[in-house]
Design a protein around this motif. Sequence first.
Motif, mmCIF file in Angstrom:
data_model
loop_
_atom_site.group_PDB
_atom_site.id
_atom_site.type_symbol
_atom_site.label_atom_id
_atom_site.label_comp_id
_atom_site.label_asym_id
_atom_site.label_seq_id
_atom_site.Cartn_x
_atom_site.Cartn_y
_atom_site.Cartn_z
ATOM 1 N N THR A 467 11.524 28.635 16.678
ATOM 2 C CA THR A 467 11.951 27.226 16.186
ATOM 3 C C THR A 467 10.630 26.326 16.452
ATOM 4 N N VAL A 468 10.451 25.662 15.311
ATOM 5 C CA VAL A 468 9.275 24.892 14.922
ATOM 6 C C VAL A 468 9.723 23.458 15.625
ATOM 7 N N ASN A 469 8.939 22.937 16.462
ATOM 8 C CA ASN A 469 9.256 21.843 17.085
ATOM 9 C C ASN A 469 8.353 20.563 16.480
ATOM 10 N N ILE A 470 8.934 19.334 16.284
ATOM 11 C CA ILE A 470 8.182 18.160 15.476
ATOM 12 C C ILE A 470 8.394 16.853 16.373
ATOM 13 N N VAL A 471 7.087 16.547 16.557
ATOM 14 C CA VAL A 471 7.006 15.275 17.310
ATOM 15 C C VAL A 471 6.727 14.166 16.274
ATOM 16 N N ILE A 472 7.533 12.956 16.632
ATOM 17 C CA ILE A 472 7.568 11.954 15.834
ATOM 18 C C ILE A 472 6.963 10.621 16.550
ATOM 19 N N VAL A 473 5.895 10.150 15.982
ATOM 20 C CA VAL A 473 5.017 9.137 16.580
ATOM 21 C C VAL A 473 5.898 7.740 16.245
ATOM 22 N N PRO A 474 5.924 6.705 16.941
ATOM 23 C CA PRO A 474 6.351 5.349 16.348
ATOM 24 C C PRO A 474 5.317 4.947 15.748
ATOM 25 N N SER A 475 5.722 4.248 14.520
ATOM 26 C CA SER A 475 4.717 3.451 13.671
ATOM 27 C C SER A 475 4.310 2.111 13.813
ATOM 28 N N ALA A 476 4.660 1.637 14.978
ATOM 29 C CA ALA A 476 4.360 0.254 15.363
ATOM 30 C C ALA A 476 2.831 -0.105 14.823
ATOM 31 N N ASN A 477 2.489 -1.264 14.120
ATOM 32 C CA ASN A 477 1.359 -1.625 13.971
ATOM 33 C C ASN A 477 0.503 -0.675 12.954
ATOM 34 N N ILE A 478 1.228 0.299 12.439
ATOM 35 C CA ILE A 478 0.637 1.247 11.284
ATOM 36 C C ILE A 478 0.683 0.630 9.963
ATOM 37 N N PRO A 479 -0.368 0.409 9.242
ATOM 38 C CA PRO A 479 -0.613 -0.120 8.126
ATOM 39 C C PRO A 479 0.292 0.847 6.874
ATOM 40 N N PRO A 480 0.353 0.122 5.759
ATOM 41 C CA PRO A 480 0.911 1.011 4.727
ATOM 42 C C PRO A 480 0.026 2.069 4.495
ATOM 43 N N ARG A 481 0.337 3.209 3.739
ATOM 44 C CA ARG A 481 -0.389 4.451 3.530
ATOM 45 C C ARG A 481 -0.047 4.949 2.170
ATOM 46 N N ARG A 482 -1.252 5.562 1.457
ATOM 47 C CA ARG A 482 -1.151 5.873 0.335
ATOM 48 C C ARG A 482 -0.151 7.369 0.031
ATOM 49 N N THR A 483 0.750 7.434 -1.013
ATOM 50 C CA THR A 483 1.312 8.534 -1.086
ATOM 51 C C THR A 483 0.693 9.779 -1.207
ATOM 52 N N PRO A 484 1.088 11.026 -1.319
ATOM 53 C CA PRO A 484 0.101 12.147 -1.282
ATOM 54 C C PRO A 484 -0.186 12.553 -2.800
ATOM 55 N N THR A 485 0.599 11.896 -3.673
ATOM 56 C CA THR A 485 0.517 12.253 -5.076
ATOM 57 C C THR A 485 -0.130 11.261 -5.993
ATOM 58 N N THR A 486 -0.381 10.225 -5.310
ATOM 59 C CA THR A 486 -1.070 9.124 -6.077
ATOM 60 C C THR A 486 -2.646 9.483 -6.375
ATOM 61 N N SER A 487 -3.235 9.217 -7.504
ATOM 62 C CA SER A 487 -4.566 9.758 -7.866
ATOM 63 C C SER A 487 -5.590 8.662 -7.571
ATOM 64 N N LEU A 488 -5.205 7.283 -7.556
ATOM 65 C CA LEU A 488 -6.536 6.490 -7.613
ATOM 66 C C LEU A 488 -7.425 6.583 -8.635
ATOM 67 N N PHE A 489 -6.911 7.030 -9.894
ATOM 68 C CA PHE A 489 -7.914 7.182 -10.874
ATOM 69 C C PHE A 489 -7.069 7.143 -12.092
ATOM 70 N N ALA A 490 -7.780 6.866 -13.159
ATOM 71 C CA ALA A 490 -7.136 6.554 -14.551
ATOM 72 C C ALA A 490 -8.560 6.765 -15.628
ATOM 73 N N LEU A 491 -7.971 7.072 -16.746
ATOM 74 C CA LEU A 491 -8.769 6.711 -18.000
ATOM 75 C C LEU A 491 -8.265 6.051 -19.110
ATOM 76 N N VAL A 492 -9.087 5.441 -19.706
ATOM 77 C CA VAL A 492 -8.763 4.292 -20.987
ATOM 78 C C VAL A 492 -9.696 4.095 -21.851
ATOM 79 N N GLN A 493 -9.524 3.996 -23.143
ATOM 80 C CA GLN A 493 -10.366 4.025 -24.193
ATOM 81 C C GLN A 493 -10.863 2.309 -24.125
ATOM 82 N N GLU A 494 -12.007 2.133 -24.630
ATOM 83 C CA GLU A 494 -12.532 0.920 -24.647
ATOM 84 C C GLU A 494 -11.884 -0.352 -25.509
#
Length: 865
Positions: A467-494
């Motif tokens: 069995t793999v046990n999982i501990v879940i911590v309450p998220s009070a006062n936790i700010p929004p978080r970036r999703t794992p797949t977002t790149s924070l990067f882009a390309l554009v022609q001038e």
Amino acid sequence: MPLVVKEFFGLSRPIDNRVLKFHVEDNCRVILVEQIKGIITPLHGRIVSNRRRISVDRDNLQIHTGTTCKEFLYSGLRYEHLRPPTPREDYVVLLIEAEGYNNVTVRKEWIHLRVVIEPALPNIAPKVAFGSSLTFHVEQESLTLLTRTILSAIDEETSSDRLIFNMTKGFSPFQGYFYHLADPTRPVTSFTQRDIDDSNIAYFPPDTLDYDRLLFQVHFDIWDGDFGVSEIPVNLLIVLRRPTSSNRKKEISVKTGLILLEGQSRSILQNHLRLTAVAPLARSVIQFLVVGSPRWGRLLVNGKPSNTFSWSHVERGLVVYRHDDSDTTRDALYIRLSEDPDSLRMKLPITIVSKDDTPPTLVVNLGIKLERGGVSVITPLNLKSIDSDTTSDGIKYNVLRKPRRGLILKRTEFNSTLVETSNFTQSHVDSGLILYRHHGTKDTSDDFEMSLSDNHHPEPNVGPSFTVNIVIVPSANIPPRRTPTTSLFALVQETEVLFITSSMLHYTDHNMEDKDILIEVNGRPRLSDAFLEQPALSDAGKLVLLDKSVSENKFELLRLPEATSFRQEHINHKLLVYIPPQSEIGTISFPVSFEFRVRDRFGIYLNGEHFDITVIPVNNKPPVLYTGVLVVTQGNTSMITTHALSVSDEDTPIEDLEIMLQRKPQFGVLTVNRVHLSSNHNFTMGDITASKVSYVHRGSKAATDRISLVVSDGVHTVHGSILVHILPVKNETKIVVEDSASLSLTVNEGDDIVITPDVLTASVTDDINKKFRFFVIQNPIYGTIQVDGKQNEVFTQDDLMSGKVKYVHGGSEIGMAAKFDDIHFTLVNENPGVQGRSGVDPVHTLNITILPVDNVAPRDRKSVV
């Protein structure tokens, strides 16, 4: 192109397309290699992100598992120097994988990206120690150790375990070989200084020797850990002699190792061991002492455990090694002659062929800890299994009971969507492809049940469930978080606009919807720190929120106010737009970034986030051509300067602009470096600034002339012309060269050519005095002027008309390329009153092109003394 670090503890330029170029960018990925056979790379620094010298270990874990080649070049990664003093060179190791159909890797390539640390001293190559004799005396039927008194290397910058002797010229057949005492059955062609210091390298002589003494050499190169190699090869002389009765010594050696299946027994026979310097009748009484017992088995002599045995036992097959059936693959037995305490200790290597009869073993199961509603990557620190019979690709986790309050997800491809899975391998865990996502319920724990199996056929070995046990911590006062797949990067022609999407910028909070997540921009977009070579610009573009009343045209969007805050919902609907700078950005990609913070509806902030944009230049501006007025005196030459002709281009380097002569001038010629320029031939602004371009007037009475030009940047062309004002020579009679004369001729190497009136002819500007001569004031370099077969510096118009004037090449070899020669002359009148040989007489030039002739047979270098 290498990376350059200007100072100790300094940063290199970004690893971008000026450093690396890929033929294929979309179907390949780059993996940053951290270790090669236990050696950390790079040796003297680390790879950091472009913003705050944050190691990619913490800033971008995906770099280690793979990113596309295009994204890698725009990631802004740099080399940071860490540990002075160091050698001058370091290397960043990259693994490039090209993918084919169905994402299958079809090709791999290793790249060692060179790093130059400018203030550091160059690496000192290793060399042979002064005390090394480089002569190795050995006897047949004797095993001799290679010691540091015979062969040793020194390098003050490198430890002995990183000094490597690499054999470049090895042993011929029937000359023996070197081997490592850890495995006497395998010849070695390279070893370290540490191996020699620890007496682990020995020479194995041949079985037969046709002479009493045999001398031969083996050659080595010495390498250090920084790719330095000895300048002079090391020549080791080996003196092999046949043993005599007076110097023969009893010794035991290993012929071949023992191989058996896991759990089996195998006899140690005569084909495994060899005795030297022992008469056949005396061998049976030779006793052996076990000085190192096997670790994973037992030694049996005549069926009983023993640490001694005789050669007679070996001959009768009574010495047996029995494996203990453990999951091991190697063992060893160390023996020597019992009657001689100083005899060489020999290692008999034992190879165990494993049987895949056990399931994988779970060695790490620390569970998972994450915030409520969050996503956690399952790493080897949480879950790890091993199997000596199976690779990580074959160790399989089977989910028997799914988690009740979350999902087990697998990333099928790099940066792709996540899908639920019920089985995965240890290799997937090692690559960071397995995740657990909590549903966001108020529970504080979760678990799931799994079992382990391998890929044994026909039936896999299955282990017990766990069995793999999982501990879940309450998220009070936790700010929004970036999703794992977002790149924070882009390309554009001038010339275009960028619609920022949720794949580029996405923040979540399980306690609220996307419309409640506010993103506040800290100031306007600015020039990124990743582009230190570009001076700061006032306009780095702006962000706007799309208004439905405004079209998506760039010029319409410019009327919208600048956006200083927006919500995640706006990004999801593609309403956030970045508009590149309106001014030309030049010829190099323009990196821009803006800093922002993310806030939820409770006022909890996530600070210090960055979004990087690379604006790619577009060649959309034509060159600008400026032409002035060129003034020249009748019959003279005028240099063309930037006052008469200059070009510029906002988005093309000036050295890439080509200026083409579209149509030759009517009353003169255009020369570049004293060579006449024909129509549709090019020159550059570099020729202008180097004072190589001139206009030569031919002496006609015309008042004006025109030079027609075309300027191109590879995409656009601009037409223009230079107006030439010709100033007449007043109050004097003047001799001028006719416009019909070409003033150029071509001759083959070693040949001669007649100078005809088509090439050179002149006239007097009045009808009174018509007698004049051509006077050569500077002779040609590679030939002579002959008149009627004799060398002469003076000739007349009649001589030209009758074909008496020739240019004769000297006949020396000019090589494979054409050479150029010149004849400088002036015109001298025979009558008074006409302009004579004075300092103001115009000087004319006849250009001669000498073409090479293949008339010399090739020569054999060996015949040349």
